[in-house]
Design a protein around this motif. Structure first.
Motif, short mmCIF file in Angstrom:
data_model
loop_
_atom_site.label_atom_id
_atom_site.label_comp_id
_atom_site.label_asym_id
_atom_site.label_seq_id
_atom_site.Cartn_x
_atom_site.Cartn_y
_atom_site.Cartn_z
N PRO A 1 0.85 -1.19 0.00
CA PRO A 1 0.00 0.00 0.00
C PRO A 1 0.88 1.24 0.00
CG PRO A 1 -0.75 -1.57 1.68
CD PRO A 1 0.57 -2.07 1.16
N SER A 2 0.63 2.14 -0.94
CA SER A 2 1.53 3.29 -1.11
C SER A 2 0.69 4.54 -1.35
CB SER A 2 2.43 3.07 -2.33
OG SER A 2 3.11 1.84 -2.23
N ILE A 3 1.23 5.65 -0.94
CA ILE A 3 0.57 6.92 -1.21
C ILE A 3 1.01 7.41 -2.58
CG2 ILE A 3 0.42 9.33 -0.50
CD1 ILE A 3 0.39 8.38 2.35
N VAL A 4 0.02 7.60 -3.44
CA VAL A 4 0.30 8.00 -4.83
C VAL A 4 -0.22 9.41 -5.05
CG1 VAL A 4 -0.12 7.45 -7.25
CG2 VAL A 4 0.13 5.59 -5.59
N ASN A 5 0.69 10.29 -5.52
CA ASN A 5 0.28 11.66 -5.85
C ASN A 5 1.10 12.13 -7.06
OD1 ASN A 5 2.84 12.42 -4.88
ND2 ASN A 5 2.02 12.90 -2.83
N ARG A 6 1.12 13.47 -7.30
CA ARG A 6 1.76 13.95 -8.53
C ARG A 6 3.25 13.64 -8.59
NH1 ARG A 6 3.78 14.22 -12.21
NH2 ARG A 6 3.62 15.48 -14.09
N THR A 7 3.85 13.35 -7.45
CA THR A 7 5.27 13.01 -7.49
C THR A 7 5.47 11.52 -7.75
OG1 THR A 7 5.43 12.54 -5.12
CG2 THR A 7 5.76 14.82 -5.79
N GLY A 8 4.38 10.77 -7.87
CA GLY A 8 4.46 9.33 -8.13
C GLY A 8 4.11 8.53 -6.90
N ARG A 9 4.93 7.53 -6.64
CA ARG A 9 4.72 6.67 -5.46
C ARG A 9 5.45 7.34 -4.30
NH1 ARG A 9 8.11 2.37 -4.21
NH2 ARG A 9 7.27 0.54 -3.15
N ALA A 10 4.71 8.23 -3.61
CA ALA A 10 5.36 9.17 -2.70
C ALA A 10 5.85 8.50 -1.43
CB ALA A 10 4.38 10.30 -2.35
N ARG A 11 5.08 7.55 -0.89
CA ARG A 11 5.47 6.89 0.36
C ARG A 11 4.94 5.47 0.34
NH1 ARG A 11 6.17 9.76 5.48
NH2 ARG A 11 6.82 7.64 6.01
N VAL A 12 5.63 4.58 0.98
CA VAL A 12 5.18 3.20 1.12
C VAL A 12 4.70 3.00 2.55
CG1 VAL A 12 5.85 0.78 0.99
CG2 VAL A 12 6.81 2.44 -0.60
N LEU A 13 3.54 2.38 2.71
CA LEU A 13 3.03 2.13 4.06
C LEU A 13 3.46 0.75 4.54
CD1 LEU A 13 0.70 4.15 2.87
CD2 LEU A 13 -0.58 3.25 4.81
N ALA A 14 4.18 0.73 5.62
CA ALA A 14 4.52 -0.58 6.20
C ALA A 14 3.40 -0.98 7.15
CB ALA A 14 5.86 -0.51 6.90
N VAL A 15 2.28 -1.43 6.56
CA VAL A 15 1.13 -1.79 7.39
C VAL A 15 1.48 -3.01 8.23
CG1 VAL A 15 -0.57 -0.80 5.83
CG2 VAL A 15 0.16 -3.17 5.50
N PRO A 16 0.82 -3.14 9.39
CA PRO A 16 1.11 -4.30 10.25
C PRO A 16 0.60 -5.58 9.58
CG PRO A 16 -0.77 -3.05 11.10
CD PRO A 16 -0.21 -2.26 9.96
N LEU A 17 1.44 -6.59 9.51
CA LEU A 17 1.06 -7.85 8.87
C LEU A 17 1.02 -8.97 9.92
CD1 LEU A 17 3.30 -7.84 5.66
CD2 LEU A 17 1.01 -6.90 5.99
N ALA A 18 0.16 -9.94 9.67
CA ALA A 18 0.21 -11.17 10.47
C ALA A 18 1.50 -11.91 10.11
CB ALA A 18 -1.01 -12.03 10.16
N ALA A 19 1.98 -12.73 11.04
CA ALA A 19 3.26 -13.42 10.83
C ALA A 19 3.26 -14.21 9.52
CB ALA A 19 3.55 -14.35 12.02
N ARG A 20 2.18 -14.94 9.26
CA ARG A 20 2.19 -15.75 8.03
C ARG A 20 2.09 -14.88 6.78
NH1 ARG A 20 -3.55 -18.95 7.16
NH2 ARG A 20 -2.64 -19.38 5.12
N GLU A 21 1.49 -13.70 6.91
CA GLU A 21 1.46 -12.78 5.77
C GLU A 21 2.86 -12.23 5.49
OE1 GLU A 21 -3.18 -11.29 6.49
OE2 GLU A 21 -1.50 -10.05 7.17
N GLU A 22 3.58 -11.88 6.57
CA GLU A 22 4.93 -11.34 6.38
C GLU A 22 5.83 -12.40 5.76
OE1 GLU A 22 6.23 -8.86 9.51
OE2 GLU A 22 8.30 -8.74 8.78
N GLU A 23 5.65 -13.61 6.23
CA GLU A 23 6.42 -14.74 5.67
C GLU A 23 6.12 -14.91 4.17
OE1 GLU A 23 6.14 -19.37 6.73
OE2 GLU A 23 6.25 -18.04 8.49
N ALA A 24 4.84 -14.85 3.84
CA ALA A 24 4.45 -14.99 2.44
C ALA A 24 5.01 -13.86 1.60
CB ALA A 24 2.92 -15.05 2.32
N LEU A 25 5.08 -12.67 2.19
CA LEU A 25 5.64 -11.52 1.48
C LEU A 25 7.13 -11.74 1.21
CD1 LEU A 25 5.05 -8.65 0.37
CD2 LEU A 25 5.74 -7.76 2.59
N HIS A 26 7.83 -12.26 2.22
CA HIS A 26 9.25 -12.56 2.00
C HIS A 26 9.42 -13.60 0.90
CE1 HIS A 26 10.25 -10.68 6.03
NE2 HIS A 26 11.11 -10.15 5.19
N HIS A 27 8.54 -14.60 0.89
CA HIS A 27 8.60 -15.61 -0.18
C HIS A 27 8.41 -14.95 -1.54
CE1 HIS A 27 7.98 -19.22 -2.48
NE2 HIS A 27 6.75 -18.88 -2.77
#
Lengths: 315, 315, 315, 315
Positions: free
Chosen positions: D274-300
């Motif tokens: 999830p990222s904040i998108v504005n005229r400068t593009g992908r302005a910021r990335v949100l490090a939303v809280p993930l469940a452990a298995r979601e974070e693991e899947a993201l690393h995969h």
């Protein structure tokens, strides 16, 4: 990196017309930023809040009350400051009062950004557009009056009601002064290429009386003012339409007001003629063919405006 | 052949709120027909004219001033009649005055068409929604109050300003009375699944003060009224949004007001809870999980409303 | 309580044209329900999925693959079934193939709801519109062909490019067959009431050659097909425009195809003439004034279509 | 006077995805100018003609087939060139073929204007976004991949169907690779603050199976491809949505792909968060809280992408 293509509109003067215009512009999604400026700062804040509280129902937009300096990066500055027409008062009666307001505002407002457009809405709009042109020394294309864009819409609406056909299919213009001397161009008015009166017969509705329709267009503002004390919703949409044509670089034909420089032998005055409107402003004026009595009426309109301009203390 | 799927909205009472609502509805292109009714027929005519003169700038629509009987084939009747909140006055102060107006209007207005929706906007909106339900004996789903749809929008707007993220990404509701006892649901408020305060820290903006935000949401109307004398633009968009969800059968979740029948142990009152809104009206109420203090505040809100309802002479 | 004013469109035949039409209709927000039907059920499912996956970016809509019976409560059934025009093939070459498809589909499709509109898009559209009218025995107003709505748009687009003015300000129609014998009405074409060629001179662009423009309009489909193998995007928008005019009861003037019953001495054929389109369908045909050579060309167009109709096995 | 705030988008590669994207962008009214570029110049011309012929039904826009140099004043260049996913093929199978195309195109395309955004759509989109970033050396915010914006939409759509609530009320994201290792974030998914499964129970629909929904989201493209041979409509709307957020400077939260630089301990790869998108593009990335298995899947997901990146010949 500068982000120079953010679209921004400033509304100066947020009475009923300015705030309805801001509402119509905000709803349209046309701009990312909308600043409201008023001599009564509290009023501007109240309007900005009332508008902004609805922002979650529309496309994202930044709305706030600002100062004159916040207009300097606006693509369009919409001038709605000054007094309104009162019941029984003509647009021209307002002239000295609103001319004074204009001078005050312009001193604080200028300069605009290089390609900024000054869009005059306050009445008498043709006089104030001319005055703004002389006071700012901006290129004529960049100083536009809302002019008879609204009157043309009223003309089309009345014809559409009468003929039972949608307004976008009515091709009709009102030119000249936005006021008592305005000129509905019956000679050009047509529906699918059929003259309006012929269309009526064909559509099986009673033949319309052009004089009656012309009178209703001309007196529309008075009729509304007599009933609700002011007019502001339709003008809001008319101004939104002009802004859209500018910002989207549409080359639309709109009867905006602006400097007339020789068309029909007229000059030294601002009035409305069908004009091509794009990002550069009022890019070209169309000298459409007029019937003799229409051209005569246009000259009368021009002379009326010129006689008022002569009474102003212009540089 | 009958054409029964023409979309029609009626606005009863065209003061500032009613006319701004009509403007927002008209611009949206949602309906083909819009009728304005007011005890002051001239006012209704003036508003209808001012709106209709802008019709050539939007999708075709028939707009006119009408009588109560013209509401009987409307899909939605929007009730905006009655007095407005004055500076310093609470929404509840208005109750007896506007209850009398409601009774008068309903006598003339009813019946609606079979699946017609009565959408209450006049204040105190929760009280009047309850009264309308009892007076009309319509099914509860068909009597909706605009409730805290606007307050939820204000809540999102303030959070979006604070957090520099667009309002549609803010998930936050205000429930309860549309008024002083309303309850912003901080326990559910989130941005992309992050609690709002956590998001602030991450976004690098100063940590927000929930009490301060809640207060600004609750007092927003007072703030606007203090500055411009009334609020009408944002409520116009809120009402348009509700109408859209009804007519487009959207199953949207909106915090409209309506009969509470056992949720959280509350009944015999109308107030706002997140509800599914579709062509049948307020189709379902969501009993979302509340924090203990939020549920307590909701009960306080319900009791406040019930004590006022008890003073009305209802059938 | 029945909810009879849900707006629903069915698309029968979801090849490139049917699916692009569904896309344009879906994006427009015009309807709450869109059903896709195809002899190839898998294809319909695939298209419905591809469209529905984008639903979160637009106004809520229910999209699904259905059966013919799912068309029976649709306000409009858009007929896009049959083969497409191949490179080098004329629209009329397709006739026997697509006539057979039409008969098959109508057997399964009928009846429509009482005020349902059958909107023919498959080619040769004028022939198939006539055949559909005879096969279904529906009232002529309810059987509409997309006709030259697209050709009129192409005509306006080319003129707008040439004259550097926005297409909505170009008033110009193409009538007759949607095909090789179509008739661009130069005698009516105007921009702000100025004949197009006069406008060109004024705008300072080289004088345009009407024959050349007419040829490019007539051959536009061939040109596109030669380059990308088919045409489908512009027709999708044209069909969306017709649906909008029907569902919003707009009384718009569009050059749809439909039964000609005596206009210009022509009958027993469907072809396009400027027509008023509203919720009842093709409500009225405008017998606009034609130049002698235009009327002659229209008769030629009618005779061409009649000679093909004569070869069909119609009831 | 230069007019630098004209909004322009360029689409490079006008196969099915590129042309559907151009259609969606054109209909949205977002830009005044749209240029199509393709290695097959005829194809680009055909698409531009098919789109432009519908221009009179929408807001004015200039559409044309151009050269790479015509992209240099575009606010956004949408990269859709390269081969499509074939039935049975994974997005990663395409990598070497489309990497070669990317290198060729970038050599001709660059430089963009200073604040120009390069929006990658071709697959495998995460790999190509990373490659484009390395090849162009543009600031990371200006190189965006459409990523899982479409997958998030599919996730919401399926949930909305299941729960009978409109998609905009479903708050749910898919992160990671736009492909087989993507990660639907069930831990954050909610409807009005209620976890989705709880909502189901309450809504009275059968309890949904998260594994089944996740599978359907992940395999959606395969399902569509199996039925119609390709997917292009939904992605067209997803890309339009990203462009809107950029050009209107909306600060929207979208799961676009872009450089990950330490979030969740991941770096040296592009994937969606999830990222904040504005005229400068992908302005910021949100490090939303993930469940452990979601974070693991993201690393995969990250490792999968990194192993492919390692096979590319990058500067």
């Amino acid at each position: 990196m500068t982000v120079d293509d953010k679209r921004k509109i400033a509304v100066v003067g947020v009475g009923a017309v300015g705030s309805a215009t801001a509402y119509a512009v905000m709803i349209s999604g046309l701009v990312s930023e909308l600043v409201l400026v008023d001599i009564n700062r509290e009023r501007a804040e109240g309007e900005a809040m009332d508008l902004a509280h609805g922002a979650s129902f529309i496309k994202p937009i930044r709305i706030y009350a600002g100062e004159y300096k916040d207009c300097r990066d606006a693509d369009i500055v919409i001038f709605c400051a000054g007094a309104n027409q009162k019941p029984g008062e003509t647009r021209l009666d307002l002239v000295q009062r609103n001319f004074a307001v204009l001078k005050d505002v312009l001193e604080n407002l200028m300069p605009l950004k290089d390609d900024g457009i000054l869009l005059m809405v306050s009445n008498p709009v043709d006089i104030l557009t001319y005055a703004a042109l002389r006071l700012t020394r901006l290129p004529p294309a960049q100083v536009i009056g809302s002019g008879t864009v609204l009157d043309s819409s009223r003309f089309r609406y009345l014809l559409s009601q009468y003929c039972q056909v949608e307004p976008r299919n009515i091709h009709a213009y009102v030119v000249g002064e936005h006021g008592d001397t305005e000129v509905p161009l019956w000679s050009l008015a047509n529906i699918a290429g059929m003259p309006v009166q012929e269309f009526c017969c064909w559509r099986g509705v009673p033949c319309l009386d052009p004089e009656e329709i012309s009178r209703r267009v001309r007196e529309a503002a008075y009729e509304v003012i007599a009933r609700k004390g002011a007019t502001y919703y339709a003008i809001g949409l008319a101004v939104k339409r002009i802004c859209e044509s500018i910002l989207r670089d549409e080359n639309s034909i709109l009867t905006v007001s602006g400097l007339v420089d020789g068309e029909y032998g007229i000059s030294g005055v601002c009035l409305s003629l069908p004009s091509i409107v794009n990002r550069t402003g009022r890019a070209r004026v169309l000298a459409v063919p007029l019937a003799a009595r229409e051209e005569e009426a246009l000259h009368h309109s021009a002379r009326t405006l010129q006689s008022i301009i002569a009474q102003l203390d212009l540089p």
